[in-house]
Design a protein around this motif. Structure first.
Motif, PDB file in Angstrom:
ATOM      1  N   LYS A 259       0.834  -1.207   0.000  1.00 47.90           N
ATOM      2  CA  LYS A 259       0.000   0.000   0.000  1.00 47.90           C
ATOM      3  C   LYS A 259       0.871   1.260   0.000  1.00 47.90           C
ATOM      4  N   ILE A 260       1.932   1.247   0.809  1.00 46.62           N
ATOM      5  CA  ILE A 260       2.858   2.394   0.860  1.00 46.62           C
ATOM      6  C   ILE A 260       3.531   2.597  -0.494  1.00 46.62           C
ATOM      7  N   LEU A 261       3.957   1.515  -1.104  1.00 48.03           N
ATOM      8  CA  LEU A 261       4.782   1.581  -2.313  1.00 48.03           C
ATOM      9  C   LEU A 261       3.980   1.470  -3.604  1.00 48.03           C
ATOM     10  N   ASN A 262       2.720   1.066  -3.485  1.00 48.60           N
ATOM     11  CA  ASN A 262       1.844   0.912  -4.647  1.00 48.60           C
ATOM     12  C   ASN A 262       2.431  -0.065  -5.669  1.00 48.60           C
ATOM     13  N   LYS A 263       2.998  -1.165  -5.160  1.00 53.65           N
ATOM     14  CA  LYS A 263       3.494  -2.216  -6.060  1.00 53.65           C
ATOM     15  C   LYS A 263       3.582  -3.539  -5.300  1.00 53.65           C
ATOM     16  N   LYS A 264       3.585  -4.632  -6.047  1.00 55.23           N
ATOM     17  CA  LYS A 264       3.692  -5.957  -5.452  1.00 55.23           C
ATOM     18  C   LYS A 264       5.130  -6.212  -5.003  1.00 55.23           C
ATOM     19  N   ILE A 265       5.257  -6.957  -3.906  1.00 56.52           N
ATOM     20  CA  ILE A 265       6.577  -7.279  -3.368  1.00 56.52           C
ATOM     21  C   ILE A 265       6.692  -8.794  -3.243  1.00 56.52           C
ATOM     22  N   SER A 266       7.831  -9.325  -3.658  1.00 59.41           N
ATOM     23  CA  SER A 266       8.052 -10.771  -3.572  1.00 59.41           C
ATOM     24  C   SER A 266       8.270 -11.197  -2.120  1.00 59.41           C
ATOM     25  N   PHE A 267       7.576 -12.257  -1.715  1.00 54.77           N
ATOM     26  CA  PHE A 267       7.702 -12.763  -0.351  1.00 54.77           C
ATOM     27  C   PHE A 267       7.843 -14.283  -0.382  1.00 54.77           C
ATOM     28  N   ILE A 268       8.817 -14.788   0.381  1.00 54.20           N
ATOM     29  CA  ILE A 268       9.009 -16.231   0.533  1.00 54.20           C
ATOM     30  C   ILE A 268       8.886 -16.556   2.010  1.00 54.20           C
ATOM     31  N   GLU A 269       7.954 -17.453   2.347  1.00 53.06           N
ATOM     32  CA  GLU A 269       7.864 -17.896   3.738  1.00 53.06           C
ATOM     33  C   GLU A 269       8.847 -19.039   3.947  1.00 53.06           C
ATOM     34  N   GLY A 270       9.818 -18.808   4.812  1.00 52.50           N
ATOM     35  CA  GLY A 270      10.837 -19.824   5.055  1.00 52.50           C
ATOM     36  C   GLY A 270      11.730 -19.450   6.214  1.00 52.50           C
ATOM     37  N   ASP A 271      12.488 -20.423   6.676  1.00 51.84           N
ATOM     38  CA  ASP A 271      13.368 -20.248   7.827  1.00 51.84           C
ATOM     39  C   ASP A 271      14.813 -20.172   7.337  1.00 51.84           C
ATOM     40  N   VAL A 272      15.603 -19.295   7.959  1.00 45.95           N
ATOM     41  CA  VAL A 272      17.006 -19.173   7.535  1.00 45.95           C
ATOM     42  C   VAL A 272      17.815 -20.433   7.831  1.00 45.95           C
ATOM     43  N   LEU A 273      17.300 -21.315   8.669  1.00 46.45           N
ATOM     44  CA  LEU A 273      17.996 -22.579   8.903  1.00 46.45           C
ATOM     45  C   LEU A 273      17.836 -23.528   7.712  1.00 46.45           C
ATOM     46  N   ASP A 274      16.920 -23.208   6.811  1.00 44.03           N
ATOM     47  CA  ASP A 274      16.684 -24.027   5.618  1.00 44.03           C
ATOM     48  C   ASP A 274      17.589 -23.515   4.490  1.00 44.03           C
ATOM     49  N   SER A 275      18.821 -23.989   4.476  1.00 49.29           N
ATOM     50  CA  SER A 275      19.811 -23.503   3.510  1.00 49.29           C
ATOM     51  C   SER A 275      19.430 -23.817   2.069  1.00 49.29           C
ATOM     52  N   GLU A 276      18.759 -24.946   1.863  1.00 50.60           N
ATOM     53  CA  GLU A 276      18.342 -25.319   0.502  1.00 50.60           C
ATOM     54  C   GLU A 276      17.313 -24.342  -0.052  1.00 50.60           C
ATOM     55  N   LEU A 277      16.330 -23.975   0.770  1.00 53.28           N
ATOM     56  CA  LEU A 277      15.322 -23.012   0.332  1.00 53.28           C
ATOM     57  C   LEU A 277      15.955 -21.641   0.093  1.00 53.28           C
ATOM     58  N   LEU A 278      16.888 -21.263   0.958  1.00 54.17           N
ATOM     59  CA  LEU A 278      17.603 -19.998   0.755  1.00 54.17           C
ATOM     60  C   LEU A 278      18.343 -20.017  -0.577  1.00 54.17           C
ATOM     61  N   SER A 279      19.041 -21.112  -0.843  1.00 55.63           N
ATOM     62  CA  SER A 279      19.807 -21.227  -2.085  1.00 55.63           C
ATOM     63  C   SER A 279      18.899 -21.136  -3.312  1.00 55.63           C
ATOM     64  N   LYS A 280      17.773 -21.813  -3.226  1.00 58.35           N
ATOM     65  CA  LYS A 280      16.799 -21.778  -4.317  1.00 58.35           C
ATOM     66  C   LYS A 280      16.278 -20.354  -4.533  1.00 58.35           C
ATOM     67  N   THR A 281      15.985 -19.668  -3.436  1.00 56.11           N
ATOM     68  CA  THR A 281      15.481 -18.289  -3.510  1.00 56.11           C
ATOM     69  C   THR A 281      16.516 -17.353  -4.124  1.00 56.11           C
ATOM     70  N   LEU A 282      17.755 -17.481  -3.683  1.00 55.92           N
ATOM     71  CA  LEU A 282      18.841 -16.646  -4.208  1.00 55.92           C
ATOM     72  C   LEU A 282      19.006 -16.833  -5.720  1.00 55.92           C
ATOM     73  N   LYS A 283      18.912 -18.086  -6.149  1.00 52.42           N
ATOM     74  CA  LYS A 283      19.087 -18.414  -7.568  1.00 52.42           C
ATOM     75  C   LYS A 283      17.912 -17.935  -8.409  1.00 52.42           C
ATOM     76  N   GLU A 284      16.688 -18.250  -7.969  1.00 45.68           N
ATOM     77  CA  GLU A 284      15.506 -17.931  -8.766  1.00 45.68           C
ATOM     78  C   GLU A 284      15.278 -16.429  -8.913  1.00 45.68           C
ATOM     79  N   HIS A 285      15.647 -15.677  -7.877  1.00 53.92           N
ATOM     80  CA  HIS A 285      15.424 -14.223  -7.905  1.00 53.92           C
ATOM     81  C   HIS A 285      16.667 -13.438  -8.319  1.00 53.92           C
ATOM     82  N   LYS A 286      17.714 -14.189  -8.733  1.00 48.96           N
ATOM     83  CA  LYS A 286      18.945 -13.553  -9.237  1.00 48.96           C
ATOM     84  C   LYS A 286      19.452 -12.477  -8.255  1.00 48.96           C
ATOM     85  N   ILE A 287      19.576 -12.882  -7.000  1.00 48.17           N
ATOM     86  CA  ILE A 287      19.954 -11.953  -5.934  1.00 48.17           C
ATOM     87  C   ILE A 287      21.408 -11.502  -6.080  1.00 48.17           C
TER      88      ILE A 287
END
Length: 333
Positions: free
Chosen positions: A46-74
């Motif tokens: 609402k503040i920014l008037n645009k959609k924001i990407s959100f991933i529900e996950g725990d930082v202890l889940d290194s595999e999900l973090l790795s996948k997120t980093l790769k897919e979103h070209k971080i």
């Protein structure tokens, strides 16, 4: 840049997301929602008037973090995720070491796997422990007095050792003092679950009537009015400090520890009185005994950040109090 914010729906991360997106960066918020609420995402949009990407996950889940980093070209990470209640860390230290230290290792491994070597780490002035001198500069010895502080220092040391083993890393360790306040819209702010551990949200909840009165722990310290002095920094100034940190890392390799504070001290009673005056409310309070582990005074020497980040705080104590009340009075209705 594409930037991953771990703990992305939390208090400081959400305000930093606003600053980064307005600067033209793309952010991805990563959070397990243990200490935040998914409604923050809607408020940010609402503040920014645009959609924001959100991933529900725990930082202890290194595999999900790795996948997120790769897919979103971080390109870079700001690591906010972590537990932060001092008292809770004393009661359950293993939980804190697992999340704060283990989570940092999990994230670093995921970053290494994807060749990402730029990180801003959310640290704390608690790494200094009892002040040996004031104001606190980055050369002050680090000697935490509770498990929370140790977890922050251990994560700092891991990142420091990493930078020595691989000099191509760019690492900014930001040691916060006392973040308070809220975004000017009143749509996002500090929203701790349960009874607040920090002074400002406690004052605000007393103002709404949700809590009966404020307990002031000690009025016999050698300070201006006998109550503890702290360095309160507006969360939007702090958010801008993260942007400055990222900009700095664009052309700097290595590990840098940097204080983010105002350099000004405010006592408990001064903050309470400022809140009452600017918001036209009355805050009932009672003086009780000192709280174990509270230093009489703690405030920053921010000259290093002023110099290398070209960053300074701009917002007053009055604005901190006003924005906190705007947020608390609107979302608690």
């Amino acid at each position: 840049m594409n930037i991953l914010l771990t703990g992305g729906t939390g208090y400081i991360a959400s305000h930093t997301a606003v600053v980064l997106i307005k600067e033209g960066h793309k952010v991805v918020l990563f959070d397990n929602l243990a200490n935040s609420d998914i409604s923050v995402l809607d408020r940010l949009e609402k503040i920014l008037n645009k959609k924001i990407s959100f991933i529900e996950g725990d930082v202890l889940d290194s595999e999900l973090l790795s996948k997120t980093l790769k897919e979103h070209k971080i390109d870079a990470v700001i690591h906010f995720a972590g537990l932060k209640a001092v008292g809770e860390s004393v009661e359950n230290p293993l939980h804190y070491y697992e999340n704060n230290v283990g989570g940092s290792i999990s994230l670093i491994k995921a970053m290494q796997k994807n060749g990402i070597k730029k990180i801003v780490f959310s640290s704390s002035c608690t790494v200094y422990g009892e002040p040996q001198y004031l104001p606190l500069d980055e050369s002050h010895p680090t000697n935490p007095i509770n498990p929370y502080g140790f977890t922050k220092l251990f994560a700092e040391n891991i990142l420091h050792d990493l930078s020595i083993s691989d000099p191509t890393w760019s690492i900014a360790v930001l040691r916060y003092f006392n973040p308070v306040g809220a975004h000017e819209s009143g749509l996002i702010g500090e929203s701790p679950k349960g009874i607040p551990n920090n002074l400002m949200p406690f004052i605000a909840k007393v103002a709404t009537g949700e809590l009966k009165s404020l307990k002031v722990f000690g009025n016999d310290y050698k300070t201006r009015d006998g109550t503890c002095e702290r360095d309160y920094i507006h969360v939007m100034d702090l958010a801008e400090g993260h942007l400055a940190g990222l900009n700095f890392l664009e052309d700097h390799k290595g590990w840098y520890a940097i204080n983010l504070g105002t350099g000004q001290s405010t006592t408990v009673l001064e903050l309470l009185q400022a809140f009452e005056k600017i918001n036209h409310v009355k805050i009932p309070y009672e003086i009780v005994g000192r709280r174990k582990g509270d230093a009489p005074a703690c405030y920053a020497k921010p000259s290093y950040a002023n110099k290398i980040l070209d960053w300074k705080t701009k917002r007053s104590i009055e604005l901190m109090c006003e924005s906190s009340w705007k947020w608390e009075s609107s979302h608690s209705i």
